[in-house]
Design an enzyme around this catalytic site. Structure first.
Site, short mmCIF file in Angstrom:
data_model
loop_
_atom_site.label_atom_id
_atom_site.label_comp_id
_atom_site.label_asym_id
_atom_site.label_seq_id
_atom_site.Cartn_x
_atom_site.Cartn_y
_atom_site.Cartn_z
N ASP A 3 -4.90 -2.79 -2.61
CA ASP A 3 -6.05 -1.90 -3.65
C ASP A 3 -5.83 -3.34 -4.54
OD1 ASP A 3 -5.68 -0.05 -2.69
OD2 ASP A 3 -4.59 1.13 -3.52
N LYS A 26 -8.83 4.15 -10.53
CA LYS A 26 -9.45 4.45 -9.38
C LYS A 26 -9.30 6.05 -8.48
CE LYS A 26 -6.77 3.30 -5.68
NZ LYS A 26 -5.68 4.17 -4.66
O1 C5P Z 1 -0.99 -3.95 0.52
P1 C5P Z 1 0.51 -2.53 -0.21
O2 C5P Z 1 2.07 -4.14 -1.05
O3 C5P Z 1 0.13 -2.29 -0.98
O4 C5P Z 1 0.88 -1.96 0.65
C1 C5P Z 1 1.96 -1.37 1.00
C2 C5P Z 1 2.14 -1.09 2.38
O5 C5P Z 1 1.79 0.09 2.90
C3 C5P Z 1 2.39 -1.89 3.50
O6 C5P Z 1 3.92 -2.31 3.36
C4 C5P Z 1 2.04 -0.70 4.63
O7 C5P Z 1 2.93 -0.46 4.73
C5 C5P Z 1 1.15 -0.06 4.04
N1 C5P Z 1 -0.18 -0.31 4.18
C6 C5P Z 1 -0.69 -0.12 5.26
N2 C5P Z 1 -2.04 -0.20 5.66
C7 C5P Z 1 -3.44 -0.75 4.53
C8 C5P Z 1 -2.24 -1.22 3.33
C9 C5P Z 1 -0.87 -0.11 2.98
O8 C5P Z 1 -0.29 0.31 6.51
N3 C5P Z 1 -4.47 -0.80 4.37
#
Ligand code: C5P
Length: 286
Positions: free
Chosen positions: A136, A9
């Site tokens: 995501d 994406k």
């Molecule tokens: O959800 P994911 O594991 O991909 O997110 C990785 C990191 O990115 C999270 O630990 C967080 O620190 C940050 N994040 C965030 N807000 C989001 C998505 C991710 O702060 N909407």
């Protein structure tokens, strides 16, 4: 043998709002599927659950989202731990690029394992289990053009972006998503985020005029540390891109063009630099 393509994406728009009590940031984002894809193949074999990523440095253990997807789906379905499956992941999508390659792989794994384990296809299940793997991941249960709210996991389909050529440039460095969120938080120093709200188009034909209002809040904070990002965006824009922007939290930069020839010529100067890579792709539907 079961096989699936895991398309990547780009984010056409990515506004990062305030940090929520759970530590995630509230987002308004527009996800868009592109043709650039990894391929996942699963065969039955006599042995433990095994993951192979030939020709890539992607991990082959439980730090890979494909591995975690298998465990999460088994647990959701009340099944024993996965075994007897050999998963081969052919990585084409660059990592630490903001293109969602690992998340797309995770959703492809959920779909294939669902097929193998005879689970009826169910977007609600895929979205729920995917959401536990990463913010995501749920988008990949939808594909096409979709608005993401919440932490990016609350999805609404949007009118499809017309098919456009997409030039993708990956500089010699990657960006870690949690670093990029930290840089945003530091740059804001507690002050509320600003920026015009995103107004989604009502019809597919309205998309091209709406691209002018799209932005990525990560771009400035990443470009402040890596000026090559701003240079790549400026190069693609000067070559006539309808939208040129960093994708996700970087480090890939994309440009959308009406035709593949222009897209290809636009990225050539930077794609040829040492350590850089370029891909000619296209936006695609669900
Ligand atoms: O959800 P994911 O594991 O991909 O997110 C990785 C990191 O990115 C999270 O630990 C967080 O620190 C940050 N994040 C965030 N807000 C989001 C998505 C991710 O702060 N909407």
């Amino acid at each position: 043998m079961w096989t699936a393509s895991a398309r990547a994406k780009i984010n056409l728009h990515l506004a990062v709002h305030a940090r929520r009590p759970d530590g995630y940031h509230a987002l308004t984002t527009v996800f868009q599927t592109i043709d650039l894809a990894d391929t996942l193949t699963i065969v039955e074999h006599d042995g433990p659950f095994t993951l192979r990523c030939p020709g890539s440095d992607a991990p082959e253990d439980d730090s890979n989202l494909v591995w975690r997807a298998a465990w999460a789906l088994a647990s959701e379905l009340g099944r024993p731990e996965p075994a007897g499956l050999l998963v081969t992941l052919d990585k084409q999508v660059p990592t630490q690029a903001g293109l969602g390659g690992g998340s797309a792989d995770a959703m492809a794994a959920l779909r294939l394992l669902g097929e193998i384990w005879a689970v009826p296809p169910d977007r609600e299940l895929l979205t729920r289990v995917g959401g536990r793997l990463g913010s995501d991941v749920p988008f990949f249960a939808w594909g096409g053009t979709a608005l993401g709210r919440g932490r990016g996991d609350e999805l609404t389909p949007l009118p499809p972006l017309p098919r456009l050529a997409c030039a993708i440039l990956r500089p010699p460095f990657g960006v870690s998503t949690s670093d990029a969120y930290r840089w945003i938080a530091e740059s804001r120093a507690g002050s509320p985020p600003v920026g015009a709200p995103f107004d989604p188009p009502a019809r597919a034909g309205d998309w091209l005029e709406r691209l002018a209002g799209c932005r990525n809040d990560f771009e400035a904070v990443v470009a402040a540390r890596h000026p090559e990002i701003a240079e790549a965006v400026a190069t693609l824009r000067a070559a006539g891109a309808g939208l040129a922007m960093m994708s996700g939290s970087g480090s890939a930069v994309f440009g959308l063009f009406a035709d593949a020839g222009t897209a290809s010529r636009a990225m050539a100067p930077l794609a040829g630099r040492p350590g850089w890579r370029g891909w000619l792709s296209a936006t695609s539907g669900a």
